[in-house]
Design a protein around this motif. Structure first.
Motif, short mmCIF file in Angstrom:
data_model
loop_
_atom_site.label_atom_id
_atom_site.label_comp_id
_atom_site.label_asym_id
_atom_site.label_seq_id
_atom_site.Cartn_x
_atom_site.Cartn_y
_atom_site.Cartn_z
N ASP B 191 13.50 -7.30 94.93
CA ASP B 191 13.90 -7.31 93.54
C ASP B 191 15.42 -7.34 93.41
OD1 ASP B 191 13.49 -7.19 90.87
OD2 ASP B 191 12.83 -5.10 90.84
N ILE B 192 15.90 -7.31 92.18
CA ILE B 192 17.34 -7.26 91.95
C ILE B 192 17.72 -5.87 91.45
CG2 ILE B 192 17.57 -9.70 91.50
CD1 ILE B 192 17.33 -9.11 88.56
N SER B 193 18.96 -5.67 91.19
CA SER B 193 19.43 -4.36 90.74
C SER B 193 18.65 -3.90 89.51
CB SER B 193 20.90 -4.41 90.35
OG SER B 193 21.65 -4.99 91.38
N ASP B 194 18.46 -2.62 89.44
CA ASP B 194 17.66 -2.05 88.36
C ASP B 194 18.24 -2.29 86.98
OD1 ASP B 194 15.29 -1.00 89.15
OD2 ASP B 194 16.19 0.81 90.00
N TRP B 195 19.56 -2.30 86.90
CA TRP B 195 20.17 -2.38 85.57
C TRP B 195 20.17 -3.78 84.97
CZ3 TRP B 195 24.36 -5.54 84.89
CH2 TRP B 195 25.03 -5.95 86.06
N LEU B 196 19.84 -4.77 85.79
CA LEU B 196 19.82 -6.14 85.25
C LEU B 196 18.60 -6.37 84.37
CD1 LEU B 196 21.04 -8.08 88.40
CD2 LEU B 196 22.21 -7.91 86.19
N PRO B 197 18.79 -7.16 83.32
CA PRO B 197 17.71 -7.33 82.36
C PRO B 197 16.64 -8.32 82.80
CG PRO B 197 19.61 -8.61 81.70
CD PRO B 197 20.01 -7.87 82.95
N ALA B 200 11.14 -9.42 84.39
CA ALA B 200 9.80 -10.01 84.21
C ALA B 200 9.14 -10.42 85.51
CB ALA B 200 9.88 -11.19 83.26
N ARG B 201 9.91 -10.94 86.44
CA ARG B 201 9.29 -11.36 87.71
C ARG B 201 8.68 -10.15 88.42
NH1 ARG B 201 13.95 -15.79 89.67
NH2 ARG B 201 13.73 -17.04 87.77
N ARG B 202 9.42 -9.08 88.40
CA ARG B 202 8.92 -7.86 89.02
C ARG B 202 7.66 -7.38 88.29
NH1 ARG B 202 13.31 -4.13 88.93
NH2 ARG B 202 13.00 -3.75 86.72
N GLU B 203 7.72 -7.41 86.98
CA GLU B 203 6.56 -6.95 86.21
C GLU B 203 5.32 -7.81 86.47
OE1 GLU B 203 8.29 -6.94 82.37
OE2 GLU B 203 9.57 -5.22 82.86
N GLY B 204 5.55 -9.10 86.57
CA GLY B 204 4.44 -10.00 86.88
C GLY B 204 3.86 -9.67 88.25
N TYR B 205 4.76 -9.39 89.17
CA TYR B 205 4.33 -9.02 90.52
C TYR B 205 3.51 -7.73 90.48
CZ TYR B 205 5.01 -6.37 94.87
OH TYR B 205 4.83 -5.57 95.97
N LEU B 206 4.05 -6.73 89.78
CA LEU B 206 3.36 -5.44 89.71
C LEU B 206 2.00 -5.58 89.05
CD1 LEU B 206 6.36 -3.13 88.72
CD2 LEU B 206 5.18 -3.24 90.94
N HIS B 207 1.96 -6.35 88.00
CA HIS B 207 0.72 -6.55 87.27
C HIS B 207 -0.35 -7.16 88.19
CE1 HIS B 207 -1.92 -7.62 83.92
NE2 HIS B 207 -2.06 -8.80 84.51
N ALA B 208 0.04 -8.23 88.89
CA ALA B 208 -0.92 -8.91 89.76
C ALA B 208 -1.36 -8.00 90.91
CB ALA B 208 -0.32 -10.19 90.30
N GLN B 217 5.18 -2.81 96.74
CA GLN B 217 6.28 -2.30 97.55
C GLN B 217 7.55 -3.00 97.10
OE1 GLN B 217 5.80 -2.96 101.74
NE2 GLN B 217 7.51 -1.61 102.29
N LEU B 218 8.48 -2.23 96.55
CA LEU B 218 9.70 -2.83 96.00
C LEU B 218 10.93 -2.50 96.83
CD1 LEU B 218 9.35 -2.11 92.16
CD2 LEU B 218 9.00 -4.27 93.34
N VAL B 219 11.78 -3.50 97.01
CA VAL B 219 13.07 -3.30 97.66
C VAL B 219 14.10 -4.00 96.79
CG1 VAL B 219 14.37 -3.57 99.78
CG2 VAL B 219 11.88 -3.50 99.87
N HIS B 220 15.27 -3.41 96.67
CA HIS B 220 16.28 -4.04 95.81
C HIS B 220 17.34 -4.78 96.59
CE1 HIS B 220 14.86 -2.34 92.03
NE2 HIS B 220 14.51 -1.28 92.78
N SER B 221 17.75 -5.90 96.01
CA SER B 221 18.83 -6.67 96.61
C SER B 221 19.70 -7.25 95.48
CB SER B 221 18.26 -7.76 97.50
OG SER B 221 19.28 -8.40 98.21
N ASP B 222 20.54 -8.21 95.82
CA ASP B 222 21.53 -8.63 94.80
C ASP B 222 21.53 -10.11 94.43
OD1 ASP B 222 22.47 -9.82 97.03
OD2 ASP B 222 24.44 -8.89 97.01
N MET B 223 20.45 -10.79 94.63
CA MET B 223 20.32 -12.20 94.23
C MET B 223 21.09 -13.17 95.12
SD MET B 223 20.88 -11.85 90.15
CE MET B 223 19.77 -12.91 89.26
#
Lengths: 338, 338
Positions: B191-197, B200-208, B217-223
């Motif tokens: 994923d990307i930083s938490d504060w970025l708006p 949706a991609r993460r939410e779609g992932y979580l939903h599925a 399983q989430l890991v954060h990175s910086d694009m």
DNA sequence: GTGAAAGCGCTAACAT
DNA sequence: ATGTTAGCGCTTTCAC
């Protein structure tokens, strides 16, 4: 008596002045945070401005002040990340100078490029930076009309126009030398369109080939990945004896060539060694491992920024050229042991 | 009697008029090639202009005419070629509209972004396009001060601001579905930083993942490529059980992940399947073969151009959102048979 | 410190 | 078809 404005005219300094109970000039001073305004009036003005939703009209202020503190930057191609590297260098070199940057994209189209430069000049930018300008020096001078400028990645003779570039001739011969010492003798060069002014890499290639007593082989492409791919596929289909190594005008082209080879089941560097130029991020990726000639794009941007700042500051003098030494970055595409 | 200008003041319309023996207004008409000028005077004016090296001052003309025919475009990152694709779409969609484009780069820095927007507004551009804006809707509205705008790749609620994007939620679930059907059960998301708006991609992932009864399983990175590489190297070094598949927020990150795996001698998709998002050129290269979700960047640019033209033309109305369906592009990184 | 007034270079009625 | 005359919104002497 003023008539009611027909269109919702925007809030002016006058409005803010009236609201704050001061003169327009005072508002102007506050807006440019001049030190000679009393704290009381300053806050009053700022409050009125905020309350009225005032947005200073920079067209007007620039017109009146004859200063824009803005630099125009023209890029050849947003798809080539070397320009992103140059951009980073420019902003880095401009940091703290209080200058803004306006970007335009030329797309290797002489009309578009000149139009963009004219547009910059018409908006009275303080200076223009051109990364990958493809037009003529005369046309550029005509469009600039005396506006200071610096061309990046190219050397160009024109009054008040500095040049910041890497020694492309050297890049070309560096590539050939590298391949020669790896044992290659049939080294081809995938060049760009003939009419483009970027001929030094080819000349360096030709020079080195001659030095080694080798037969040069030139093929033209268009500086893009797709173009590189197409030209190599075409070449392989032609049935001509392929070279054992290729030096491509830039990395995008080189990657395209590698794609073509892969799609034909040929190995790199086994069947053909590849050397690109620019040292862009994707090529450097271990997934691609493209040997390339680094032209120090970030540094070019920084030097260009510095040069234009000096020009703008009035440090006149004759046109200056800064030329960097290219650096060979050896990777898998030419040397499997890398 | 006029004094000699101290600084080499530029040639004005007045000068041209005097030289050509006509009035300033006539020169103005010629400059905007109005049809109501006699051929004789027209050529006379043009000749004088050329002779004097006249360059129209667009600051003045814009100030007087209240029209700029210029659109400001803000990009998040020049290193991500998806923005080059969007740029192409924008210029394509703007072609023939008689509008110019001014580009600025935001660099995911709220300050820089807003500064650029304010700058556009202060120069009175007719409209603003934002591709990859990372700030808040309130701050944007404040900076825009009523200037029409359209945000690209994001949905944002603000007056007079349209949105053009691809259904990122769907992209996220599409990636998971694809991987699930290939047999994967341990699917991580970089994923990307938490504060970025851009959530949706993460939410779609979580939903599925939830739909399939799988543990997310989430890991954060910086694009960035570097960021993706770093996060995967770190993960592999941690000794934790690695997932069998990863869905990365964007292609740059995905490529970085692939690099990390390659450098550790792990195979893709054998040891780990990778799916990116954006479908940028490098990922699509057969040399990389990255499975990705196409968000139709070019089309987004075209739609955004169209939307802003309508807004500028005064076709008011409430904010409109156009959302495209993402498209899964299967390549080797997830499916070796592709 | 603050205000008055004269531009900056151009456009846009309006008049001719 | 061409000239006249107000502005556009701001900066900048120059007095006060």
């Amino acid at each position: 008596m003023k008539q009611i404005s027909p269109s919702p005219r925007s809030v002016t300094m006058e409005d803010v002045a009236r609201d704050a109970g001061v003169s327009r000039a005072l508002v102007s001073l506050v807006m440019r945070d001049s030190p000679k305004v009393s704290p009381a009036k300053r806050t009053a003005v700022l409050e009125s401005a905020a309350a009225l939703g005032y947005s200073p009209n920079r067209l007007a202020s620039r017109l009146a002040s004859h200063r824009t503190n803005t630099l125009g930057v023209l890029f050849l191609d947003l798809h080539n990340s070397v320009f992103a590297d140059i951009y980073d260098g420019i902003t880095d070199g401009l940091a703290g100078s209080g200058n803004q940057v306006m970007v335009a994209v030329g797309s290797a189209d002489p009309g578009t490029e000149l139009e963009a430069v004219r547009s910059f000049v018409d908006l009275r930018v303080d200076g223009v930076l051109l990364a990958g300008y493809t037009g003529s020096s005369e046309e550029l001078a005509g469009a600039l009309r005396g506006t200071p400028a610096v061309v990046i990645t190219r050397e160009l003779e024109a009054d008040g126009v500095d040049s910041v570039l890497t020694d492309d001739f050297r890049s070309g011969s560096l590539a050939v030398e590298h391949l020669y010492h790896l044992g290659h003798r049939r080294i081809a060069h995938v060049d760009i369109s003939d009419w483009l002014p970027y001929t030094a890499r080819r000349e360096g290639y030709l020079h080195a080939m001659k030095q080694f007593g080798l037969e040069p082989q030139l093929v033209h492409s268009d500086m893009t990945e797709r173009g590189g791919r197409a030209v190599m596929e075409q070449f392989l289909d032609s049935g001509a004896t392929p070279p054992t190594a290729v030096f491509a005008h830039n990395d995008l082209t080189a990657v395209g060539i590698m794609e073509a080879l892969a799609s034909r089941g040929l190995s790199v560097p086994g069947d053909m060694a590849i050397v690109g130029c620019d040292n862009i991020e994707v090529g450097a990726s271990p997934l691609i491992g493209l040997t390339s000639i680094d032209q120090h794009a970030g540094q070019l941007g920084r030097l260009a920024a510095q040069a234009i700042l000096e020009r703008v500051a009035g440090t006149a003098g004759p046109a200056v050229t800064r030329k960097l030494e290219p650096a060979l970055m050896v990777r898998r595409s030419s040397d499997p042991s890398a």
